[in-house]
Design a protein around this motif. Structure first.
Motif, PDB file in Angstrom:
ATOM      1  N   LYS A 229       0.925 -18.312   5.006  1.00  0.00           N
ATOM      2  CA  LYS A 229      -0.171 -18.321   3.975  1.00  0.00           C
ATOM      3  C   LYS A 229      -0.623 -16.654   3.634  1.00  0.00           C
ATOM      4  CE  LYS A 229      -4.866 -19.843   3.628  1.00  0.00           C
ATOM      5  NZ  LYS A 229      -5.943 -20.764   4.457  1.00  0.00           N
ATOM      6  N   ASP A 230      -0.754 -16.008   4.864  1.00  0.00           N
ATOM      7  CA  ASP A 230      -1.021 -14.513   4.618  1.00  0.00           C
ATOM      8  C   ASP A 230      -0.191 -13.706   3.831  1.00  0.00           C
ATOM      9  OD1 ASP A 230      -2.853 -12.389   5.536  1.00  0.00           O
ATOM     10  OD2 ASP A 230      -0.770 -11.546   5.857  1.00  0.00           O
ATOM     11  N   LEU A 231       1.183 -14.104   3.908  1.00  0.00           N
ATOM     12  CA  LEU A 231       2.486 -13.444   3.129  1.00  0.00           C
ATOM     13  C   LEU A 231       2.130 -13.790   1.768  1.00  0.00           C
ATOM     14  CD1 LEU A 231       5.275 -12.275   2.999  1.00  0.00           C
ATOM     15  CD2 LEU A 231       5.918 -14.526   2.819  1.00  0.00           C
ATOM     16  N   THR A 232       1.768 -15.018   1.277  1.00  0.00           N
ATOM     17  CA  THR A 232       1.490 -15.483   0.210  1.00  0.00           C
ATOM     18  C   THR A 232       0.371 -14.698  -0.466  1.00  0.00           C
ATOM     19  OG1 THR A 232       2.007 -17.665   0.378  1.00  0.00           O
ATOM     20  CG2 THR A 232       0.784 -17.124  -1.403  1.00  0.00           C
ATOM     21  N   ARG A 233      -0.825 -14.409   0.262  1.00  0.00           N
ATOM     22  CA  ARG A 233      -1.959 -13.652  -0.138  1.00  0.00           C
ATOM     23  C   ARG A 233      -1.660 -12.082  -0.390  1.00  0.00           C
ATOM     24  NH1 ARG A 233      -5.772 -15.184   3.904  1.00  0.00           N
ATOM     25  NH2 ARG A 233      -4.911 -13.851   5.399  1.00  0.00           N
ATOM     26  N   ASN A 234      -0.799 -11.844   0.501  1.00  0.00           N
ATOM     27  CA  ASN A 234      -0.449 -10.243   0.481  1.00  0.00           C
ATOM     28  C   ASN A 234       0.530 -10.131  -0.663  1.00  0.00           C
ATOM     29  OD1 ASN A 234       1.574  -7.717   1.678  1.00  0.00           O
ATOM     30  ND2 ASN A 234      -0.431  -7.506   2.173  1.00  0.00           N
ATOM     31  N   ALA A 235       1.370 -10.939  -1.090  1.00  0.00           N
ATOM     32  CA  ALA A 235       2.158 -10.720  -2.175  1.00  0.00           C
ATOM     33  C   ALA A 235       1.203 -10.844  -3.525  1.00  0.00           C
ATOM     34  CB  ALA A 235       3.336 -11.847  -2.221  1.00  0.00           C
ATOM     35  N   ALA A 236       0.429 -11.410  -3.446  1.00  0.00           N
ATOM     36  CA  ALA A 236      -0.475 -11.849  -4.752  1.00  0.00           C
ATOM     37  C   ALA A 236      -1.262 -10.508  -4.815  1.00  0.00           C
ATOM     38  CB  ALA A 236      -1.250 -12.990  -4.649  1.00  0.00           C
ATOM     39  N   MET A 237      -1.231  -9.461  -4.066  1.00  0.00           N
ATOM     40  CA  MET A 237      -2.280  -8.305  -4.361  1.00  0.00           C
ATOM     41  C   MET A 237      -1.820  -7.714  -5.776  1.00  0.00           C
ATOM     42  SD  MET A 237      -2.090  -6.264  -0.717  1.00  0.00           S
ATOM     43  CE  MET A 237      -2.672  -4.930  -1.230  1.00  0.00           C
ATOM     44  N   PRO A 238      -3.133  -7.401  -6.346  1.00  0.00           N
ATOM     45  CA  PRO A 238      -3.043  -6.708  -7.809  1.00  0.00           C
ATOM     46  C   PRO A 238      -2.063  -5.317  -7.554  1.00  0.00           C
ATOM     47  CG  PRO A 238      -5.030  -6.426  -6.974  1.00  0.00           C
ATOM     48  CD  PRO A 238      -4.352  -7.491  -5.988  1.00  0.00           C
ATOM     49  N   HIS A 239      -1.414  -5.104  -8.656  1.00  0.00           N
ATOM     50  CA  HIS A 239      -0.231  -4.005  -8.607  1.00  0.00           C
ATOM     51  C   HIS A 239      -1.030  -2.879  -9.368  1.00  0.00           C
ATOM     52  CE1 HIS A 239       3.606  -6.288  -8.535  1.00  0.00           C
ATOM     53  NE2 HIS A 239       2.722  -6.953  -7.961  1.00  0.00           N
ATOM     54  N   VAL A 240      -1.714  -2.017  -8.352  1.00  0.00           N
ATOM     55  CA  VAL A 240      -2.802  -1.007  -8.904  1.00  0.00           C
ATOM     56  C   VAL A 240      -2.072   0.376  -8.631  1.00  0.00           C
ATOM     57  CG1 VAL A 240      -4.915  -2.192  -8.799  1.00  0.00           C
ATOM     58  CG2 VAL A 240      -3.894  -1.363  -6.429  1.00  0.00           C
ATOM     59  N   ARG A 241      -2.373   0.941  -7.583  1.00  0.00           N
ATOM     60  CA  ARG A 241      -1.932   2.493  -7.633  1.00  0.00           C
ATOM     61  C   ARG A 241      -0.517   2.503  -6.857  1.00  0.00           C
ATOM     62  NH1 ARG A 241      -7.246   4.795  -5.088  1.00  0.00           N
ATOM     63  NH2 ARG A 241      -8.107   2.486  -5.083  1.00  0.00           N
ATOM     64  N   LYS A 242       0.193   3.410  -7.138  1.00  0.00           N
ATOM     65  CA  LYS A 242       1.661   3.406  -6.449  1.00  0.00           C
ATOM     66  C   LYS A 242       1.776   3.449  -5.237  1.00  0.00           C
ATOM     67  CE  LYS A 242       3.867   5.867 -10.585  1.00  0.00           C
ATOM     68  NZ  LYS A 242       4.665   6.886 -11.118  1.00  0.00           N
ATOM     69  N   GLY A 243       0.764   4.168  -4.498  1.00  0.00           N
ATOM     70  CA  GLY A 243       0.810   4.392  -2.972  1.00  0.00           C
ATOM     71  C   GLY A 243       0.452   2.999  -2.280  1.00  0.00           C
ATOM     72  N   GLN A 244      -0.412   2.233  -3.184  1.00  0.00           N
ATOM     73  CA  GLN A 244      -0.708   0.867  -2.379  1.00  0.00           C
ATOM     74  C   GLN A 244       0.497  -0.009  -2.695  1.00  0.00           C
ATOM     75  OE1 GLN A 244      -4.129  -0.347  -4.680  1.00  0.00           O
ATOM     76  NE2 GLN A 244      -5.758   0.780  -3.008  1.00  0.00           N
ATOM     77  N   GLU A 245       1.411   0.011  -3.890  1.00  0.00           N
ATOM     78  CA  GLU A 245       2.411  -0.839  -4.043  1.00  0.00           C
ATOM     79  C   GLU A 245       3.444  -0.692  -2.955  1.00  0.00           C
ATOM     80  OE1 GLU A 245       4.711  -3.753  -5.728  1.00  0.00           O
ATOM     81  OE2 GLU A 245       2.858  -3.012  -6.171  1.00  0.00           O
ATOM     82  N   GLU A 246       3.571   0.657  -2.334  1.00  0.00           N
ATOM     83  CA  GLU A 246       4.551   0.874  -1.429  1.00  0.00           C
ATOM     84  C   GLU A 246       3.911   0.314  -0.210  1.00  0.00           C
ATOM     85  OE1 GLU A 246       7.713   2.062   1.149  1.00  0.00           O
ATOM     86  OE2 GLU A 246       7.398   1.796  -1.241  1.00  0.00           O
ATOM     87  N   ALA A 247       2.571   0.208   0.161  1.00  0.00           N
ATOM     88  CA  ALA A 247       1.864  -0.213   1.537  1.00  0.00           C
ATOM     89  C   ALA A 247       1.923  -1.585   1.342  1.00  0.00           C
ATOM     90  CB  ALA A 247       0.489   0.246   1.493  1.00  0.00           C
TER      91      ALA A 247
END
Length: 414
Positions: A229-247
């Motif tokens: 469930k947490d994986l699903t939540r994490n995968a759905a994070m909005p694609h914002v900044r490049k640094g956050q995308e890598e994290a």
């Protein structure tokens, strides 16, 4: 005078002399601790000094120092602070336990004036650094995770282990530093395995029962479902900044690696086809099998196959290696990897996706004795050409894939 770090380090001999002669007082420790308040470099040296001499401290001195650590900002911890707290904690627990045994023999009140909360306070300090403080640097957080896991896996911390396992569960449930919490669970079981294999002195069977650790987590909390469930939540994070995308991708990989490890350490637990599809729905979008997220998914399901398979005609594998059943592996292969809709018509197939398709082709057909030596990377002989499952998908990927490198790999395989 402790005016320079070098002179502070030289004071180690003086501390050793005072402690061995039982002349060290709380006043001395107060003066030493005051020096740690000046700057980070001084604090690191002071903490290193205490770490080197904590085995000679009495219960009051241990309690004094742990109280001092509890008063400082967790975000300011260094690797030296973590090492100091880890050793102070071990000494506090063992010293108070020894005093309790002595008091029982002498018919006196147990505890030596230390409450249960005080006895275990060092564990709480390490927990805050490892799994509650987001601002602490990653290297120090990892040191805290390792130190806490090492202590929790010890027999003398067995009474506290269930409560810290539950804290990890609650972190996952509330999306609080999930990666670190899963890492702690992983490290604790690693330490338990090391103790079991080395025959840890003083450890009972229950203390080092690795199977029980995760089995109870699953029975009481449904841990696998929480992580997915947490994986699903994490995968759905909005694609914002490049640094956050890598994290975000690092977080996805951490969760999937934990699922692999967790299931492999729960003998009665296997991933279902529905759970694999749940992960796929998060990472493989619109049949694009060559995206970075899709690569994470295909690499993960490739690793779900037995690492050391035995092809005995019924899809068997070494005990402990079955993260998915042979039936689920066949369903993944036929229902997902050979499905042109899921694989985007086999046009956008990345390297990880093709390796996955190839590996499942060998595994499923090898288990059914249609291939001989299917796990050999450069060679396997066909025993039943007409019965081969998924051969059409291999041809489709060969004919339609847009990536010429993948096409070359496919031609060599076919």
């Amino acid at each position: 005078s402790f005016s320079k770090p070098r002179s502070m380090k030289r004071s180690d001999m003086l501390l050793r002399l005072l402690t061995s002669a039982r002349l060290l007082t709380l006043g001395h420790l107060e003066l030493l601790w005051e020096r740690s308040c000046f700057d980070a470099s001084d604090a690191a040296v002071v903490h290193e000094l205490i770490y080197a001499n904590c085995r000679r401290l009495d219960l009051a001195q241990l309690l004094f120092l742990l109280g001092k650590v509890g008063a400082i900002d967790v975000a300011s911890y260094s690797a030296e602070t973590v090492a100091m707290v880890q050793h102070l904690t071990a000494m506090m627990i063992n010293t108070s336990a020894a005093l309790a045994v002595k008091a029982a023999k002498d018919g006196e009140a147990a505890g030596g004036g230390v409450s249960e909360e005080q006895k275990w306070m060092g564990l709480e300090l390490l927990w805050r650094a490892a799994c509650l403080e987001p601002k602490i640097d990653e290297a120090t957080a990892l040191a805290a995770l390792k130190g806490l896991a090492l202590l929790l896996a010890k027999p003398f911390c067995a009474p506290m282990l269930p409560s810290y396992l539950k804290k990890c569960v609650e972190n996952v449930r509330s999306a609080t530093l999930v990666g670190r919490s899963l890492k702690l669970l992983h490290l604790v079981v690693d330490q338990q395995e090391d103790a079991a294999f080395s025959g840890s002195v003083g450890a009972t069977a229950r203390d080092i029962d690795v199977v029980t650790t995760f089995t109870e987590l699953e029975a009481e909390h449904g841990m696998l479902g929480l992580v997915l469930k947490d994986l699903t939540r994490n995968a759905a994070m909005p694609h914002v900044r490049k640094g956050q995308e890598e994290a975000r991708r690092v977080g996805l990989t951490e969760r999937l690696d934990f699922v692999d490890y967790y299931v492999s350490h729960c003998p009665e637990l296997q991933l279902s086809l529905e759970q694999v599809r749940q992960v796929a729905a998060c990472l493989v979008e619109g049949g694009l099998a060559d995206t970075e997220d899709a690569g994470i998914f295909f690499s993960w399901i490739t690793n779900l196959l037995p690492k050391y398979p035995t092809y005995n005609g019924s899809g068997g594998a070494y005990e402990g290696e079955l993260r998915i059943s042979p039936e689920t592996a066949a369903a993944i292969f036929n229902g997902m990897l050979c499905d042109g809709g899921f694989m985007g018509g086999f046009v956008h197939v990345g390297r990880a996706a093709y390796i996955c398709l190839n590996t499942y082709f060998r595994s499923v057909n090898g288990a059914a004795r249609r291939l001989q030596s299917p796990s050999r990377p450069a060679y396997c002989s066909v025993l039943d050409m007409e019965g081969l499952e998924g051969l059409g998908a291999l041809w489709q990927s060969l004919m339609h894939v847009a990536n010429e490198e993948i096409a070359q790999i496919g031609r060599a395989h076919v």
